[in-house]
Design a protein around this motif. Structure first.
Motif, PDB file in Angstrom:
ATOM      1  N   ALA A 153      -2.344  10.285   2.662  1.00  9.36           N
ATOM      2  CA  ALA A 153      -2.778  10.463   1.269  1.00  9.36           C
ATOM      3  C   ALA A 153      -3.484  11.802   1.091  1.00  9.36           C
ATOM      4  O   ALA A 153      -3.297  12.477   0.065  1.00  9.36           O
ATOM      5  CB  ALA A 153      -3.701   9.320   0.857  1.00  9.36           C
ATOM      6  N   ARG A 172      -2.266  14.598  -1.464  1.00 10.21           N
ATOM      7  CA  ARG A 172      -3.211  15.056  -2.481  1.00 10.21           C
ATOM      8  C   ARG A 172      -3.340  16.581  -2.449  1.00 10.21           C
ATOM      9  O   ARG A 172      -3.317  17.242  -3.484  1.00 10.21           O
ATOM     10  CB  ARG A 172      -4.567  14.388  -2.245  1.00 10.21           C
ATOM     11  N   LEU A 227       1.075   4.221  -2.868  1.00 17.49           N
ATOM     12  CA  LEU A 227       0.906   5.628  -2.522  1.00 17.49           C
ATOM     13  C   LEU A 227       2.087   6.465  -3.011  1.00 17.49           C
ATOM     14  O   LEU A 227       1.904   7.540  -3.573  1.00 17.49           O
ATOM     15  CB  LEU A 227       0.756   5.777  -1.003  1.00 17.49           C
ATOM     16  N   GLN A 231       0.814  -1.206   0.000  1.00 22.18           N
ATOM     17  CA  GLN A 231       0.000   0.000   0.000  1.00 22.18           C
ATOM     18  C   GLN A 231       0.857   1.270   0.000  1.00 22.18           C
ATOM     19  O   GLN A 231       0.546   2.240  -0.697  1.00 22.18           O
ATOM     20  CB  GLN A 231      -0.929   0.013   1.223  1.00 22.18           C
ATOM     21  N   LEU A 232       1.932   1.259   0.770  1.00 25.07           N
ATOM     22  CA  LEU A 232       2.814   2.423   0.833  1.00 25.07           C
ATOM     23  C   LEU A 232       3.544   2.644  -0.490  1.00 25.07           C
ATOM     24  O   LEU A 232       3.746   3.786  -0.913  1.00 25.07           O
ATOM     25  CB  LEU A 232       3.815   2.278   1.981  1.00 25.07           C
ATOM     26  N   LEU A 285      -2.934   5.845   6.719  1.00 27.91           N
ATOM     27  CA  LEU A 285      -2.625   5.978   5.292  1.00 27.91           C
ATOM     28  C   LEU A 285      -3.549   6.996   4.626  1.00 27.91           C
ATOM     29  O   LEU A 285      -3.101   7.781   3.781  1.00 27.91           O
ATOM     30  CB  LEU A 285      -2.738   4.618   4.605  1.00 27.91           C
ATOM     31  N   GLU A 286      -4.823   7.014   5.008  1.00 35.24           N
ATOM     32  CA  GLU A 286      -5.762   7.996   4.463  1.00 35.24           C
ATOM     33  C   GLU A 286      -5.335   9.413   4.809  1.00 35.24           C
ATOM     34  O   GLU A 286      -5.433  10.326   3.979  1.00 35.24           O
ATOM     35  CB  GLU A 286      -7.166   7.752   5.005  1.00 35.24           C
ATOM     36  N   LYS A 332       1.917   6.961  -6.770  1.00 33.31           N
ATOM     37  CA  LYS A 332       0.797   7.792  -7.207  1.00 33.31           C
ATOM     38  C   LYS A 332       1.127   9.278  -7.089  1.00 33.31           C
ATOM     39  O   LYS A 332       0.806  10.064  -7.970  1.00 33.31           O
ATOM     40  CB  LYS A 332      -0.438   7.466  -6.379  1.00 33.31           C
ATOM     41  N   TYR A 333       1.765   9.666  -6.003  1.00 38.93           N
ATOM     42  CA  TYR A 333       2.072  11.071  -5.766  1.00 38.93           C
ATOM     43  C   TYR A 333       3.561  11.321  -5.946  1.00 38.93           C
ATOM     44  O   TYR A 333       4.382  10.664  -5.339  1.00 38.93           O
ATOM     45  CB  TYR A 333       1.654  11.479  -4.347  1.00 38.93           C
ATOM     46  N   SER A 362      -4.857   1.665   7.814  1.00 41.75           N
ATOM     47  CA  SER A 362      -5.684   2.277   6.769  1.00 41.75           C
ATOM     48  C   SER A 362      -6.044   3.718   7.106  1.00 41.75           C
ATOM     49  O   SER A 362      -6.007   4.596   6.236  1.00 41.75           O
ATOM     50  CB  SER A 362      -6.963   1.464   6.556  1.00 41.75           C
TER      51      SER A 362
END
Length: 120
Positions: A96, A100, A38, A34-35, A92-93, A41-42, A89
Motif C-alpha cells: 500500500a 500510495r 486495496l 483486503q486485496l 499489505l502495508e 482504492k489505487y 497485514s
C-alpha cells in the motif's frame, strides 16, 4: 445478480496460495477481501494480485504479495511474523505504501495541481 459477477471476477484475478502451508478459508477470505479493497482504492483496480503464504525457518509465517497494476508496473511486499494474519497485514502495508507513493508521484506530475501548489 451483478454483485455475484463482481465476486467471480475478483476471485479470478486475486490468487491466495500457500507454499507448503494449508491456507484456510477464513485466511483466504480475509486476504481476498483486503486485496480487493486495496486494488479498488489505487488506480481503480489491478490486473492481477498474487499472495503466497509460507513457513519460515524459525516457526513463523512469511507472506509475499505481488500486485500487477498494468503497463509493466509491479509492486511487491514481503513480511514475516509468528501469526499468518500479522504477516499478511505487514506485507499489505508495504504494498500500500508503494502504491500510495506511485499515485502521489503521478498526481504531482500534473502541470496544474492544487495540492502541490499549496492551495488546499
Amino acid at each position: 445478480m451483478e454483485p455475484r459477477q463482481e465476486t467471480d471476477d475478483t476471485a479470478s484475478r486475486i490468487i491466495v496460495s500457500g507454499h507448503q502451508v494449508d491456507v484456510g478459508e477464513a485466511l483466504r477470505g480475509h486476504a481476498t477481501e483486503q486485496l480487493d479493497a486495496l486494488a479498488q482504492k489505487y488506480f481503480g483496480g489491478a490486473e492481477d494480485i498474487t499472495c503466497t503464504f509460507s513457513r519460515t525457518g524459525n516457526g513463523g509465517f512469511g507472506c509475499a504479495i505481488r500486485v500487477h497494476s498494468g503497463r509493466g508496473l509491479y509492486f511487491d511486499g514481503e513480511a514475516e511474523h509468528a501469526v499468518a494474519q500479522a504477516a499478511f497485514s505487514l506485507a499489505l502495508e508495504r504494498v500500500a505504501k508503494q502504491l500510495r507513493r506511485r499515485k502521489r508521484e503521478l498526481r504531482e506530475d500534473k502541470p496544474v495541481n492544487p495540492t502541490r501548489d499549496g492551495v488546499l
